[in-house]
Design a protein around this motif. Sequence first.
Motif, PDB file in Angstrom:
ATOM      1  N   GLU A  29       0.815  -1.215   0.000  1.00  0.00           N
ATOM      2  CA  GLU A  29       0.000   0.000   0.000  1.00  0.00           C
ATOM      3  C   GLU A  29       0.846   1.262   0.000  1.00  0.00           C
ATOM      4  O   GLU A  29       0.559   2.217  -0.740  1.00  0.00           O
ATOM      5  CB  GLU A  29      -0.937  -0.001   1.210  1.00  0.00           C
ATOM      6  N   GLN A  30       1.899   1.287   0.830  1.00  0.00           N
ATOM      7  CA  GLN A  30       2.729   2.494   0.912  1.00  0.00           C
ATOM      8  C   GLN A  30       3.449   2.750  -0.405  1.00  0.00           C
ATOM      9  O   GLN A  30       3.575   3.902  -0.839  1.00  0.00           O
ATOM     10  CB  GLN A  30       3.740   2.383   2.049  1.00  0.00           C
ATOM     11  N   GLN A  31       3.924   1.710  -1.057  1.00  0.00           N
ATOM     12  CA  GLN A  31       4.588   1.880  -2.352  1.00  0.00           C
ATOM     13  C   GLN A  31       3.623   2.459  -3.380  1.00  0.00           C
ATOM     14  O   GLN A  31       3.994   3.334  -4.169  1.00  0.00           O
ATOM     15  CB  GLN A  31       5.133   0.543  -2.851  1.00  0.00           C
ATOM     16  N   ILE A  32       2.383   1.978  -3.368  1.00  0.00           N
ATOM     17  CA  ILE A  32       1.390   2.500  -4.307  1.00  0.00           C
ATOM     18  C   ILE A  32       1.101   3.968  -4.004  1.00  0.00           C
ATOM     19  O   ILE A  32       0.994   4.802  -4.906  1.00  0.00           O
ATOM     20  CB  ILE A  32       0.101   1.660  -4.273  1.00  0.00           C
ATOM     21  N   LYS A  33       0.996   4.307  -2.719  1.00  0.00           N
ATOM     22  CA  LYS A  33       0.786   5.705  -2.338  1.00  0.00           C
ATOM     23  C   LYS A  33       1.936   6.582  -2.831  1.00  0.00           C
ATOM     24  O   LYS A  33       1.718   7.703  -3.317  1.00  0.00           O
ATOM     25  CB  LYS A  33       0.667   5.828  -0.819  1.00  0.00           C
ATOM     26  N   ASP A  34       3.146   6.073  -2.718  1.00  0.00           N
ATOM     27  CA  ASP A  34       4.303   6.850  -3.154  1.00  0.00           C
ATOM     28  C   ASP A  34       4.304   7.049  -4.663  1.00  0.00           C
ATOM     29  O   ASP A  34       4.623   8.142  -5.159  1.00  0.00           O
ATOM     30  CB  ASP A  34       5.591   6.165  -2.694  1.00  0.00           C
ATOM     31  N   VAL A  35       3.938   6.007  -5.409  1.00  0.00           N
ATOM     32  CA  VAL A  35       3.827   6.141  -6.865  1.00  0.00           C
ATOM     33  C   VAL A  35       2.723   7.144  -7.203  1.00  0.00           C
ATOM     34  O   VAL A  35       2.860   7.966  -8.129  1.00  0.00           O
ATOM     35  CB  VAL A  35       3.543   4.782  -7.533  1.00  0.00           C
ATOM     36  N   MET A  36       1.639   7.099  -6.449  1.00  0.00           N
ATOM     37  CA  MET A  36       0.545   8.054  -6.655  1.00  0.00           C
ATOM     38  C   MET A  36       1.043   9.485  -6.457  1.00  0.00           C
ATOM     39  O   MET A  36       0.683  10.390  -7.219  1.00  0.00           O
ATOM     40  CB  MET A  36      -0.582   7.748  -5.668  1.00  0.00           C
ATOM     41  N   ALA A  37       1.869   9.691  -5.437  1.00  0.00           N
ATOM     42  CA  ALA A  37       2.420  11.033  -5.205  1.00  0.00           C
ATOM     43  C   ALA A  37       3.314  11.447  -6.361  1.00  0.00           C
ATOM     44  O   ALA A  37       3.315  12.620  -6.764  1.00  0.00           O
ATOM     45  CB  ALA A  37       3.200  11.049  -3.886  1.00  0.00           C
ATOM     46  N   TYR A  38       4.060  10.504  -6.886  1.00  0.00           N
ATOM     47  CA  TYR A  38       4.927  10.816  -8.031  1.00  0.00           C
ATOM     48  C   TYR A  38       4.081  11.272  -9.223  1.00  0.00           C
ATOM     49  O   TYR A  38       4.476  12.150  -9.984  1.00  0.00           O
ATOM     50  CB  TYR A  38       5.751   9.575  -8.393  1.00  0.00           C
TER      51      TYR A  38
END
Length: 202
Positions: free
Chosen positions: A183-192
């Motif tokens: 989940e955190q990795q997906i959130k980080d990609v979303m921020a990117y």
Amino acid sequence: MIKQAFAAAALLLCAGPAFADERPSQAVIDAYLAATFGKAPPEWQARIKPDETLAVCNTTRNNPSSAESEAILKRESARVSYPADGKFLGDWKKGYQVANNGRGGQFSDPPNTVSGGNCFACHQLDPKEVSYGTLGPSLAAYGKDRKYDPETIKDAYTKIYNSMAVVPCSNMPRFGVNKVLDEQQIKDVMAYLFDPESPVNK
């Protein structure tokens, strides 16, 4: 039997135009895959068998009927897990690292290998990057073009988490459902993709 199936499938897959209309049966393909992953650990052996959605996509060669498409969307939408805190954006700098990481996802990887999304293999993201794939659309200025709309942000999370909840038989990996990214990795990609300070939106 597996060796014979392996040889037959390999011959037909590599024979070229002369055998373009001769396709191996599903049984031959299944045997080929089983032989290919013969040295994989048991948990990987279980992954060879496609789930219900992928089985439909394989059978229809990614061209499901309208009824099948509706069933896929319904089934895969139910598998999407949204952040409990309601926040979809993480750290865009970490998101870049995830997007630019093609490691992970192989049974030979050490247990502590952190998988990446390998997003640049299919998409343009940061306009200044000179190396990227073109299988998928350009994502440059993704958040800026969409005016950072909250519903659009949620939709993008859905697509990354489970692409087939948006497009039946999508070529895009189902990153969340298949536990490629957490989940955190997906959130980080979303921020990117969406953070105004991300180079994607400059």
